[in-house]
Design a protein around this motif. Structure first.
Motif, PDB file in Angstrom:
ATOM      1  N   VAL A   1       0.856  -1.330  -0.181  1.00 30.67           N
ATOM      2  CA  VAL A   1      -0.009  -0.072  -0.068  1.00 30.67           C
ATOM      3  C   VAL A   1       1.069   1.266   0.101  1.00 30.67           C
ATOM      4  CG1 VAL A   1      -1.715   1.478   1.284  1.00 30.67           C
ATOM      5  CG2 VAL A   1      -1.953  -0.954   0.960  1.00 30.67           C
ATOM      6  N   PHE A   2       1.850   1.517   1.052  1.00 33.02           N
ATOM      7  CA  PHE A   2       2.524   2.580   1.018  1.00 33.02           C
ATOM      8  C   PHE A   2       3.595   2.858  -0.172  1.00 33.02           C
ATOM      9  CE2 PHE A   2       5.231   0.154   4.247  1.00 33.02           C
ATOM     10  CZ  PHE A   2       6.437   0.351   3.881  1.00 33.02           C
TER      11      PHE A   2
ATOM     12  N   GLY B   1       1.407   3.245  -3.197  1.00 35.35           N
ATOM     13  CA  GLY B   1       0.823   4.664  -3.067  1.00 35.35           C
ATOM     14  C   GLY B   1       1.732   5.470  -3.474  1.00 35.35           C
ATOM     15  N   GLY B   2       3.075   5.598  -2.700  1.00 34.12           N
ATOM     16  CA  GLY B   2       3.781   6.468  -3.104  1.00 34.12           C
ATOM     17  C   GLY B   2       4.375   6.939  -4.647  1.00 34.12           C
TER      18      GLY B   2
ATOM     19  N   GLU C   1       2.704   5.895  -7.124  1.00 32.89           N
ATOM     20  CA  GLU C   1       1.605   6.267  -7.975  1.00 32.89           C
ATOM     21  C   GLU C   1       1.031   7.700  -7.742  1.00 32.89           C
ATOM     22  OE1 GLU C   1       0.300   4.762 -10.548  1.00 32.89           O
ATOM     23  OE2 GLU C   1       1.646   2.619  -9.921  1.00 32.89           O
ATOM     24  N   ALA C   2       1.267   8.240  -6.404  1.00 25.39           N
ATOM     25  CA  ALA C   2       0.848   9.462  -6.158  1.00 25.39           C
ATOM     26  C   ALA C   2       1.968  10.284  -6.987  1.00 25.39           C
ATOM     27  CB  ALA C   2       0.821   9.799  -4.702  1.00 25.39           C
TER      28      ALA C   2
ATOM     29  N   ASP D   1       7.820  10.955  -3.641  1.00 26.92           N
ATOM     30  CA  ASP D   1       7.413   9.594  -3.310  1.00 26.92           C
ATOM     31  C   ASP D   1       7.869   9.250  -1.837  1.00 26.92           C
ATOM     32  OD1 ASP D   1       7.304   6.806  -3.402  1.00 26.92           O
ATOM     33  OD2 ASP D   1       9.411   6.632  -4.309  1.00 26.92           O
TER      34      ASP D   1
ATOM     35  N   ILE E   1       5.572  10.912   0.636  1.00 24.28           N
ATOM     36  CA  ILE E   1       4.034  10.272   0.527  1.00 24.28           C
ATOM     37  C   ILE E   1       4.460   8.947   1.612  1.00 24.28           C
ATOM     38  CG2 ILE E   1       2.433   9.221  -0.982  1.00 24.28           C
ATOM     39  CD1 ILE E   1       3.191  11.574  -2.859  1.00 24.28           C
ATOM     40  N   ARG E   2       5.319   8.248   1.046  1.00 21.07           N
ATOM     41  CA  ARG E   2       5.488   6.782   1.822  1.00 21.07           C
ATOM     42  C   ARG E   2       5.693   7.132   3.554  1.00 21.07           C
ATOM     43  NH1 ARG E   2      10.325   3.193  -1.007  1.00 21.07           N
ATOM     44  NH2 ARG E   2       9.436   3.556  -3.323  1.00 21.07           N
TER      45      ARG E   2
ATOM     46  N   LEU F   1       2.013   7.806   4.609  1.00 18.02           N
ATOM     47  CA  LEU F   1       1.212   6.617   4.669  1.00 18.02           C
ATOM     48  C   LEU F   1       1.569   5.789   5.844  1.00 18.02           C
ATOM     49  CD1 LEU F   1       0.979   5.823   0.839  1.00 18.02           C
ATOM     50  CD2 LEU F   1      -0.841   6.678   2.003  1.00 18.02           C
TER      51      LEU F   1
ATOM     52  N   CYS G   1      -6.366  -0.391  -7.674  1.00 16.73           N
ATOM     53  CA  CYS G   1      -7.373  -0.373  -6.599  1.00 16.73           C
ATOM     54  C   CYS G   1      -8.269  -1.365  -6.614  1.00 16.73           C
ATOM     55  CB  CYS G   1      -8.037   0.788  -7.198  1.00 16.73           C
ATOM     56  SG  CYS G   1      -7.151   2.659  -7.318  1.00 16.73           S
TER      57      CYS G   1
ATOM     58  N   PHE H   1      -6.171  -4.138  -4.468  1.00 19.33           N
ATOM     59  CA  PHE H   1      -5.981  -3.806  -3.260  1.00 19.33           C
ATOM     60  C   PHE H   1      -7.223  -3.972  -2.255  1.00 19.33           C
ATOM     61  CE2 PHE H   1      -2.007  -0.855  -4.070  1.00 19.33           C
ATOM     62  CZ  PHE H   1      -1.444  -1.712  -3.088  1.00 19.33           C
TER      63      PHE H   1
END
Length: 434
Positions: free
Chosen positions: A103-104, A107-108, A110-111, A123, A126-127, A130, A193, A196
């Protein structure tokens, strides 16, 4: 996204590894104290990060492809050693941790691609955000329930089910965490998505299912304890009724004896009076209440169940030697003895149902040896009396009792075992006297 200098790679590895350790530590029970745990994890991280950085410098291409797998497999092996949970339970929590890792990580990445033009610092930030968000959610909403979930998994969830759950998580993670991430497309985001969501939903549903099953079993055990307490109260009421009836009979007999003594005295028959008093004393000694031991609570409960056993034509032998100076609470002693004795009577009655003319025997031994109290109870039982997890199944004990014995034993750090020795059921218990 995966390039950069070795210093940046070191920073990326450190954040990911520290986040994984943090999330796993929140969900697992540590084997060591906090100080040792921090030292061991710190030493492990230092060695692993040094090896990863050397690999990054020596062969960047293979490092990018394999370093995540190597690092987190090493962490998986080390974390099993660091956790006090069973191997299967540790593996299940590791799978959940790796799901959160995905997830993190994803998530990092992709964001940062979507909103920050693939900026590497974005990146990392954001990690961190998260990781801290997940840690906060686990600490506040999940930690207590997932640690309580340990016993439910061990008692209710078989190893095959755990293996299926682990594989489902790992397959979901493996689908997402590919080193050769293609060009960003809406379909790619949709795949991530949905994957997950499905993987997380499956784990949440299974978690809640077994949490519910575990709680239901707890309610059943509490119900058994309530029934046990009811039966103990019934036995105490029977004892009180017997004492009242015995007192009434004694008062009735005393009136007759007083009348006879008064008549002898009135007539001056002293020799006859002395002879009568001797006979009365002898009769009183023979008809007195049986004394098994000097501990009143133990004596009363053993008398009550011994009378019941003899009513069922069960032979009882006892070797009990305990005094009043035990520091074990009487309610705990009564709980253990009442349940052990009642289960023994139940086992003998089951034998008599199958073989009405069989001779059943109960032998009870209870002695103190220094700072330990030893309790041994054996009884005739059916050959097919089965055991589960080292305890007799409820259908062979009347459904109540074993749990109460186990709880009382654990309260005093006791050691116990049950076994069926070819038609003789044996219960042994050693309690440590405080």
């Amino acid at each position: 996204m995966l390039g950069g200098s070795v210093y940046f790679a070191f920073l990326r590895f450190s954040i990911s590894l520290a986040g994984t350790i943090l999330l796993f530590s929140l969900m697992s029970e540590p084997r060591f104290c906090r100080k040792k745990t921090v030292i061991y994890y710190g030493s492990f991280c230092a060695c692993l990060l040094a090896a990863a950085c050397i690999w990054y410098v020596m062969d960047w291409e293979s490092c990018v492809r394999m370093v995540a797998f190597a690092m987190f497999m090493s962490f998986a092996i080390f974390s099993v050693f660091m956790s006090s949970d069973t191997v299967f339970l540790s593996m299940y929590k590791l799978a959940l941790t790796f799901y959160l890792l995905a997830v993190f990580l994803i998530g990092g990445i992709e964001a940062s691609i979507l909103f920050f033009n693939s900026n590497r610092w974005a990146d990392l930030i954001i990690r961190i955000v998260l990781i801290m968000s997940l840690a906060f959610l686990i600490e506040k909403y999940v930690k207590n329930s997932i640690r309580a979930f340990n016993s439910y998994v061990e008692n209710e969830l078989d190893h095959f089910s755990v293996a299926v759950l682990i594989l489902s998580i790992l397959f979901g993670i493996g689908f997402i965490m590919k080193p050769d991430i293609p060009t960003q497309t809406p379909y790619r985001l949709f795949q991530i998505c949905v994957n997950f969501f499905l993987t997380g939903s499956l784990q949440l549903l299974v978690f809640r299912l077994y949490l519910h099953i575990g709680k239901e079993k707890e309610y059943q055990r509490e119900n058994q304890l309530i029934k046990m307490n009811q039966r103990l109260l019934e036995r105490n009421m029977q004892l009180q009724e017997e004492f009242v009836e015995s007192g009434r009979q004694i008062r009735h007999d005393v009136r007759h004896h007083n009348a006879v003594i008064a008549e002898y005295a009135r007539l001056g028959q002293n020799e006859e009076l002395l002879q009568y008093l001797k006979e009365y004393q002898k009769e009183t000694e023979q008809g007195g209440a049986e004394v098994i031991c000097t501990n009143t609570a133990v004596n009363n409960i053993l008398l009550a169940y011994t009378r019941r056993a003899r009513q069922e034509q069960i032979k009882v032998t006892m070797d009990v030697d305990v005094g009043q100076n035990l520091t074990i609470a009487n309610i705990d002693l009564v709980t253990i003895l009442a349940n052990a004795y009642e289960n023994a009577i139940y086992g003998c009655m089951e034998v008599k149902k199958q073989q009405p003319h069989s001779h059943c025997l109960i032998h009870l031994m209870m002695k103190r040896k220094k700072q330990k109290l030893v309790i041994f109870c054996s009884n005739t039982c059916t050959i097919d009396t089965e055991m589960k997890n080292g305890e007799p199944k409820p259908e062979f004990t009347g459904g109540i009792g074993v749990l109460s014995i186990v709880r009382a034993a654990e309260k005093y750090h006791g050691e116990y075992d049950f076994k069926n020795n070819d038609g003789v059921f044996i219960f042994r218990l050693i309690l440590h006297i405080p």
